[in-house]
Motif scaffolding. Structure first.
Motif, PDB file in Angstrom:
ATOM      1  N   TYR A 187      39.754  39.145  43.419  1.00  9.31           N
ATOM      2  CA  TYR A 187      38.773  38.430  42.611  1.00  9.31           C
ATOM      3  C   TYR A 187      39.414  37.958  41.315  1.00  9.31           C
ATOM      4  CZ  TYR A 187      33.708  37.804  42.482  1.00  9.31           C
ATOM      5  OH  TYR A 187      32.446  37.293  42.546  1.00  9.31           O
ATOM      6  N   ILE A 188      40.124  38.887  40.688  1.00  6.49           N
ATOM      7  CA  ILE A 188      40.779  38.562  39.417  1.00  6.49           C
ATOM      8  C   ILE A 188      41.772  37.431  39.620  1.00  6.49           C
ATOM      9  CG2 ILE A 188      42.361  39.456  37.680  1.00  6.49           C
ATOM     10  CD1 ILE A 188      41.015  42.202  38.126  1.00  6.49           C
ATOM     11  N   ILE A 189      42.587  37.601  40.657  1.00  4.74           N
ATOM     12  CA  ILE A 189      43.629  36.590  40.898  1.00  4.74           C
ATOM     13  C   ILE A 189      43.003  35.246  41.265  1.00  4.74           C
ATOM     14  CG2 ILE A 189      45.493  35.983  42.504  1.00  4.74           C
ATOM     15  CD1 ILE A 189      46.102  39.075  42.508  1.00  4.74           C
ATOM     16  N   LYS A 190      41.864  35.305  41.961  1.00  2.84           N
ATOM     17  CA  LYS A 190      41.198  34.090  42.409  1.00  2.84           C
ATOM     18  C   LYS A 190      40.637  33.281  41.239  1.00  2.84           C
ATOM     19  CE  LYS A 190      38.394  33.719  46.626  1.00  2.84           C
ATOM     20  NZ  LYS A 190      37.345  34.470  47.328  1.00  2.84           N
ATOM     21  N   TYR A 191      40.021  33.980  40.285  1.00  2.21           N
ATOM     22  CA  TYR A 191      39.251  33.241  39.282  1.00  2.21           C
ATOM     23  C   TYR A 191      39.956  33.054  37.942  1.00  2.21           C
ATOM     24  CZ  TYR A 191      35.613  33.562  42.725  1.00  2.21           C
ATOM     25  OH  TYR A 191      34.921  33.449  43.895  1.00  2.21           O
ATOM     26  N   ILE A 192      41.006  33.837  37.696  1.00  2.97           N
ATOM     27  CA  ILE A 192      41.706  33.652  36.426  1.00  2.97           C
ATOM     28  C   ILE A 192      42.219  32.213  36.264  1.00  2.97           C
ATOM     29  CG2 ILE A 192      43.856  34.244  35.231  1.00  2.97           C
ATOM     30  CD1 ILE A 192      43.169  37.133  35.620  1.00  2.97           C
ATOM     31  N   PRO A 193      42.815  31.630  37.289  1.00  2.00           N
ATOM     32  CA  PRO A 193      43.280  30.243  37.111  1.00  2.00           C
ATOM     33  C   PRO A 193      42.149  29.292  36.717  1.00  2.00           C
ATOM     34  CG  PRO A 193      44.151  31.165  39.137  1.00  2.00           C
ATOM     35  CD  PRO A 193      43.174  32.157  38.606  1.00  2.00           C
ATOM     36  N   HIS A 194      40.934  29.573  37.226  1.00  6.06           N
ATOM     37  CA  HIS A 194      39.827  28.691  36.879  1.00  6.06           C
ATOM     38  C   HIS A 194      39.408  28.862  35.431  1.00  6.06           C
ATOM     39  CE1 HIS A 194      39.305  27.165  40.908  1.00  6.06           C
ATOM     40  NE2 HIS A 194      39.488  28.392  41.351  1.00  6.06           N
ATOM     41  N   MET A 195      39.504  30.109  34.943  1.00  7.09           N
ATOM     42  CA  MET A 195      39.239  30.344  33.514  1.00  7.09           C
ATOM     43  C   MET A 195      40.218  29.514  32.696  1.00  7.09           C
ATOM     44  SD  MET A 195      36.849  32.770  32.812  1.00  7.09           S
ATOM     45  CE  MET A 195      37.397  33.318  31.201  1.00  7.09           C
ATOM     46  N   GLY A 196      41.490  29.628  33.062  1.00  3.25           N
ATOM     47  CA  GLY A 196      42.543  28.903  32.337  1.00  3.25           C
ATOM     48  C   GLY A 196      42.308  27.399  32.385  1.00  3.25           C
ATOM     49  N   LEU A 223      33.222  39.574  29.651  1.00  2.21           N
ATOM     50  CA  LEU A 223      34.158  39.215  30.724  1.00  2.21           C
ATOM     51  C   LEU A 223      34.778  40.476  31.313  1.00  2.21           C
ATOM     52  CD1 LEU A 223      35.661  37.106  32.361  1.00  2.21           C
ATOM     53  CD2 LEU A 223      37.402  37.052  30.598  1.00  2.21           C
ATOM     54  N   ASN A 224      34.552  40.709  32.581  1.00  8.17           N
ATOM     55  CA  ASN A 224      35.252  41.771  33.299  1.00  8.17           C
ATOM     56  C   ASN A 224      35.371  41.351  34.751  1.00  8.17           C
ATOM     57  OD1 ASN A 224      32.883  42.490  34.765  1.00  8.17           O
ATOM     58  ND2 ASN A 224      32.175  43.667  33.004  1.00  8.17           N
ATOM     59  N   VAL A 225      35.854  42.282  35.559  1.00 11.76           N
ATOM     60  CA  VAL A 225      36.106  41.918  36.954  1.00 11.76           C
ATOM     61  C   VAL A 225      34.842  41.387  37.646  1.00 11.76           C
ATOM     62  CG1 VAL A 225      36.762  42.837  39.190  1.00 11.76           C
ATOM     63  CG2 VAL A 225      37.990  43.534  37.153  1.00 11.76           C
ATOM     64  N   ASN A 226      33.708  42.024  37.328  1.00 10.36           N
ATOM     65  CA  ASN A 226      32.483  41.635  38.021  1.00 10.36           C
ATOM     66  C   ASN A 226      31.914  40.312  37.542  1.00 10.36           C
ATOM     67  OD1 ASN A 226      32.380  44.014  39.615  1.00 10.36           O
ATOM     68  ND2 ASN A 226      31.710  45.116  37.786  1.00 10.36           N
ATOM     69  N   LYS A 234      33.776  35.557  37.886  1.00  8.11           N
ATOM     70  CA  LYS A 234      33.409  34.347  38.636  1.00  8.11           C
ATOM     71  C   LYS A 234      32.347  33.555  37.871  1.00  8.11           C
ATOM     72  CE  LYS A 234      31.863  32.727  43.133  1.00  8.11           C
ATOM     73  NZ  LYS A 234      31.242  33.079  44.418  1.00  8.11           N
ATOM     74  N   ALA A 235      31.296  34.244  37.453  1.00  3.71           N
ATOM     75  CA  ALA A 235      30.221  33.588  36.719  1.00  3.71           C
ATOM     76  C   ALA A 235      30.759  33.008  35.409  1.00  3.71           C
ATOM     77  CB  ALA A 235      29.103  34.586  36.433  1.00  3.71           C
ATOM     78  N   TRP A 246      35.963  22.569  42.636  1.00  2.00           N
ATOM     79  CA  TRP A 246      36.442  23.664  41.796  1.00  2.00           C
ATOM     80  C   TRP A 246      37.151  24.774  42.578  1.00  2.00           C
ATOM     81  CZ3 TRP A 246      31.443  24.604  38.375  1.00  2.00           C
ATOM     82  CH2 TRP A 246      31.198  23.433  37.629  1.00  2.00           C
ATOM     83  N   GLY A 247      37.525  24.504  43.788  1.00  2.00           N
ATOM     84  CA  GLY A 247      38.219  25.523  44.588  1.00  2.00           C
ATOM     85  C   GLY A 247      37.348  26.747  44.781  1.00  2.00           C
ATOM     86  N   ASP A 248      37.932  27.928  44.513  1.00  2.00           N
ATOM     87  CA  ASP A 248      37.198  29.172  44.730  1.00  2.00           C
ATOM     88  C   ASP A 248      36.008  29.342  43.805  1.00  2.00           C
ATOM     89  OD1 ASP A 248      38.737  30.090  46.824  1.00  2.00           O
ATOM     90  OD2 ASP A 248      40.291  30.827  45.454  1.00  2.00           O
ATOM     91  N   ALA A 249      35.983  28.568  42.701  1.00  2.00           N
ATOM     92  CA  ALA A 249      34.881  28.721  41.750  1.00  2.00           C
ATOM     93  C   ALA A 249      33.690  27.853  42.134  1.00  2.00           C
ATOM     94  CB  ALA A 249      35.361  28.373  40.341  1.00  2.00           C
ATOM     95  N   ARG A 250      33.765  27.145  43.257  1.00  2.00           N
ATOM     96  CA  ARG A 250      32.666  26.255  43.653  1.00  2.00           C
ATOM     97  C   ARG A 250      31.416  27.057  44.006  1.00  2.00           C
ATOM     98  NH1 ARG A 250      36.294  26.274  47.743  1.00  2.00           N
ATOM     99  NH2 ARG A 250      35.617  27.446  49.554  1.00  2.00           N
ATOM    100  N   PHE A 251      30.292  26.346  43.957  1.00  2.60           N
ATOM    101  CA  PHE A 251      29.025  26.983  44.326  1.00  2.60           C
ATOM    102  C   PHE A 251      28.793  26.818  45.811  1.00  2.60           C
ATOM    103  CE2 PHE A 251      28.420  25.511  39.906  1.00  2.60           C
ATOM    104  CZ  PHE A 251      28.258  26.736  39.305  1.00  2.60           C
ATOM    105  N   LYS A 252      28.235  27.870  46.417  1.00  2.00           N
ATOM    106  CA  LYS A 252      27.948  27.789  47.848  1.00  2.00           C
ATOM    107  C   LYS A 252      26.667  27.006  48.076  1.00  2.00           C
ATOM    108  CE  LYS A 252      30.131  31.706  50.123  1.00  2.00           C
ATOM    109  NZ  LYS A 252      30.273  32.754  49.081  1.00  2.00           N
TER     110      LYS A 252
END
Lengths: 533, 369
Positions: free
Chosen positions: A483-492, B66-69, B72-73, B106-112
């Motif tokens: 999860y971390i690896i997936k979304y950190i680039p998007h934060m950046g 901001l944390n692991v959980n 994404k949001a 947005w790749g993995d950050a996209r909305f389903k």
């Protein structure tokens, strides 16, 4: 009286029609009782009987079994079944009786754990083959490497239940020290699937991992189930019957046949766990003198004795007569035939139902190649023999349904087996397995047995639950990492876009974020907290 | 009571977005956990002051650290802010559905699914206290239909030329409220605005020229009024100083989903209610007493209606402030019956025009606050 005379006439007339029917005739008419109800089942029952006998025979002489099973298709519905083993063989004189006389065998009267029990099986297959094809069965037996083998072609006389020898000769059986080869031609149907011969042999290989089994199905694609352990099953001991397990009729028969001079002697020598003191107690309660000759006991006295047995406290029967598969070997058996990710097994301590010692074992295989969207699969075994038919009538199935699998991390609809990528193997070892019918397919619902099965399932369930929890936790950690690896680039990327950062600046915060988030020490602040501003 | 002009320039909005993003950036550089603070969007975080006239926030906030959980949001919220900034820079807008499709880049950050993107949009809106239209996002649904004594002053989107739209000249049709109404001007001599729940009733009143007869403006809300519809009525009523009457079904849904939202705003978007409410609105019918007085045909209340009524009595700050509403609800629950506005047709199709509305408008004792 007129009526009485008339009755006698009837009776006399009827008596002319009444004659003893032989056992063979009885089974000719009632073959479904023995598992020959349809061509598919007839084929598998025959193989089952032969394989069970071979494995029992090898066990008697403590030898690692080498079995070959072949099914040859002769015509659409005609098959030849050939089973060969490396057991002790059978002495020449006994061969006709063992294979061509129903209810002949050594196992029926013995109180000892063995695969076959009634001694009906093999000869029933011979009879079935004879009835459906008219062909006699061929048996080759060799008992000594230095002696030639004996070959027989046998037939059963259905009227007298006596063997008929069609052909008999001595032959050379090369490269064989000892063993038996049986060839039966019969009408049958070959099928794959849950109730197939293939499945039966696979399960047999699981419950007998000390055996090498070669299987040649009709299409000649040879399947080899290789040995997974060289540890031989412990030889079960023979025990005397326990008084609690004896029925009145049996008790009367035993007393009639007893050579004992006194009841004291009879009780102490014919049963397990009866001391002189207990024998006295039984007789006293029944008001029958301790020195009465057993064969002179009348029905009333027998009844009194039978009742007083039930009222007398008698020690449970010895349980060292049982030969469980053992947790280690159970696991080995499953591992060798099922590719799973987790295995566990539990062997319960022996206990007693109705005076019969028994012991329940259980083993799970979870995950791996097994499918997760199906109901858990149950493999039932009685004295190492797979039970394939009548699953829903069996105590093992009922107990599995009644177990609360949710407690162990599996999902379960009400009153059903759990849905899980899992095989549960349950084995009952007993000197006398209580089947619901003679075809030996389902185990009767004795409360003691149901209880033990549940306890065994729960024991394995607890181990499974620990594994599943750990797996879930590991997956969670893994998920978080990804999860971390997936979304950190998007934060950046988002911050770069919003604040027009350089690539280097964007990289920098990604590196910092990765360090911050992956470091577990200080528990990060709870995701959402409510506070008033 | 006048509506505040709540218009910011795009530049001002961009500034708000930038400063928030900057804050996140600096916190990360300082190796501190960045946070986003939102007002909680629920009825439990709402208070109602009849003097102010609308639901406003009680002041409960949730902090998203901001944390692991939450990563994404968090990333999605930043992305959404970025999209808003882009739209404002080029003076464009995107519908909520379009914004959802943009996220597919947005790749993995996209909305389903779109509800996910709507939630993040609501988050951004609440976080900044700026309505989504000003962030460049417009809703899909139409604002409402208008007919009657009103001239709307708009601009030609291409030339910028002034346009005068006469709402008496739509014949059997109607003027449609645009998604953004801040730039509109009004000319009217109407005596009141009638906000109508159903399109069917609006049709009847329009067709028979009720607005001419009563000198009023008819607005069809078509169920729960959209933000644009509420804002339109509010601005019109405020600027021209004319009263607003709501004419809805006589059931719990009409009372608390339609009328209450029109009057005081919704519990879910309390951070914006100040602008999207019509505090001067009055409920003229169908009241539970109307059902008795006009012997209207009824339907039995469903379990959900009763649940809704109990919930309103217990938790709705608006109902708690108004004894009249409490009585009305209790009366309706007791009778176990509800009636639709079209039930008046029992007395003749034009009974509503000839008798019901004139009688009701004359007697403000029969209204509910």
């Amino acid at each position: 009286m007129a009526t009485k005379k008339k009755e006698q006439n009837h009776a006399e007339r009827l008596a002319q029609e009444q004659k003893a029917i032989s056992v063979s005739q009885f089974f000719e008419r009632n073959r479904h009782l023995l598992g020959f109800d349809n061509p598919i089942k007839a084929l598998s029952t025959t193989i089952k009987e032969l394989v069970d006998n071979s494995l029992d025979a090898c066990q008697e002489i403590n030898i690692l079994p080498e079995l070959t099973i072949q099914i040859k298709q002769k015509a659409e519905k005609k098959f030849i079944i050939i089973v060969e083993d490396n057991g002790p063989g059978i002495v020449k004189e006994q061969i006709p009786k063992v294979f061509a006389k129903l209810l002949y065998g050594s196992k029926f009267s013995k109180m000892r754990q063995s695969r076959g029990q009634q001694g009906i099986g093999v000869s029933a297959s011979v009879l079935y083959g004879q009835l459906t094809t008219g062909k006699s069965s061929k048996i080759t037996s060799k008992i000594d490497p230095k002696k030639p083998a004996h070959f027989y072609e046998l037939h059963i006389d259905v009227n007298t239940n006596e063997p008929e020898i069609v052909q008999e000769k001595e032959i050379e059986w090369l490269n064989k020290d000892h063993g038996i080869k049986v060839e039966i031609e019969l009408e049958g149907k070959y099928q794959r699937g849950r109730l197939s011969v293939d499945e039966y042999l696979k399960q047999t290989a699981i419950s007998n991992p000390h055996a090498n089994i070669t299987y040649i199905p009709p299409d000649n694609k040879v399947v080899k189930y290789l040995r997974g352990t060289k540890e031989l099953p412990k030889e079960p001991k023979e025990i005397q019957p326990h008084p609690y397990g004896v029925e009145l009729g049996v008790l009367i028969r035993m007393m009639k046949a007893s050579p004992s001079k006194t009841l004291l002697h009879f009780f102490t020598t014919s049963f397990s766990r009866i001391s002189a003191k207990t024998a006295k107690e039984i007789c006293d309660k029944a008001n029958v003198p301790l020195n009465t000759k057993p064969h002179t006991i009348n029905h009333q006295q027998a009844d009194a004795l039978f009742n007083s047995i039930a009222k007398t406290k008698i020690m449970a029967p010895p349980t060292n007569c049982l030969s469980p598969i053992g947790e280690d070997v159970l696991t080995k058996g499953l591992k060798k035939e099922i590719n799973a990710e987790f295995y566990t097994a539990a062997t319960r301590p022996p206990t007693v139902y109705r005076g019969m010692p028994f012991q329940i074992e259980c083993a799970f295989a979870y995950g791996g190649d097994l499918k997760g969207d199906e109901l858990m699969k149950i493999m039932r075994f009685a004295n190492r023999v797979p039970l394939q038919y009548m699953q829903s009538a069996c105590a093992i199935f009922k107990s599995s349904q009644q177990t609360a699998w949710k407690n162990y991390g599996l999902s379960q609809s009400k009153g059903a087996l759990p849905t899980a990528p899992m095989v549960a193997m349950i084995h009952i070892a007993s000197v006398w397995v209580p089947f619901t019918s003679e075809s030996k397919e389902a185990i009767a619902h004795y409360p003691e047995i149901v209880k033990e099965i549940k306890l065994a399932l729960q024991e394995c369930g607890r181990k499974l639950a620990i594994y599943l929890r750990r797996k879930k936790k590991d997956a969670e950690v893994e998920r978080k990492k990804s999860y971390i690896i997936k979304y950190i680039p998007h934060m950046g990327e988002a911050l770069k876009e919003l604040l027009e950062l350089t690539d280097a600046q964007s990289k920098e915060i990604q590196v910092i974020l990765k360090q911050q988030l992956e470091a577990p020490p200080e528990e990060p602040k709870v995701g959402t907290t409510v506070k008033t501003k | 009571m006048t509506a505040k002009k709540q218009v910011r320039t795009n530049k001002e909005t961009i500034k708000v977005i930038d400063s928030s993003a900057k804050d996140v950036y600096t916190k990360i550089l300082k190796k501190k956990s960045p946070e986003m603070i939102f007002p909680i969007r629920a009825l439990s975080n709402v208070k109602y002051d009849p003097k102010k006239g609308f639901f406003e926030l009680l002041g409960k906030y949730k902090t998203r650290a901001l944390n692991v959980n939450t990563i994404k949001a968090f990333a999605q919220t930043l992305k959404m802010m970025g999209l808003s900034k882009n739209l404002l820079n080029v003076n464009d807008t995107a519908t909520k559905r379009e914004a959802y499709y943009v996220s597919k880049n947005w790749g993995d950050a996209r909305f389903k699914e779109q509800p996910e993107s709507d939630t993040v949009m609501d988050d951004v809106e609440a976080m900044f206290g700026i309505n989504r239209e000003q962030l460049g996002f417009i809703p899909e649904e139409k604002g409402g239909a208008v007919a009657g004594e009103l001239v709307v002053i708009d601009k030609d989107p291409n030339t910028g030329a002034k346009l005068k739209i006469d709402c008496t000249k739509f014949g059997s049709g109607a003027y449609s409220v645009p998604t953004s109404v801040e730039h509109l001007g009004f000319e009217t001599k109407a005596k009141f605005i009638l906000a109508i729940e159903t399109a069917g009733m609006f049709e009847r009143l329009n067709k028979h020229g009720y607005w001419k007869k009563a000198n009023c403006i008819l607005i069809s809300m078509g169920g729960v009024p959209t933000r644009a519809c509420r804002r339109f009525i509010r601005r019109l009523a405020d600027e021209k100083g004319i009263p607003v009457y709501a004419f809805c079904d006589g059931d719990m849904y009409a009372f608390f989903n339609i009328y209450r939202t029109l009057k005081v705003g919704s519990g879910n978007a309390a951070h914006l209610n100040e602008f999207f409410c019509v505090p001067q609105a009055r409920f003229i019918g169908i009241t539970p007493q109307d059902i008795v007085d006009y012997k209207l045909p009824t339907h039995p209340l469903k379990d959900v209606d009763i649940k809704r009524a109990k919930d309103a009595l217990k938790n709705d700050p608006f109902v708690k402030q108004h004894k009249e509403w409490q009585k009305a609800i209790q009366q309706q629950v007791k009778s176990g019956q509800r009636a639709e506005q079209q039930a008046l047709a029992k007395w003749g199709l034009n009974y509503v025009i000839d008798k019901y509305l004139p009688q009701k408008l004359k007697n403000d004792k029969t209204w509910l606050p």
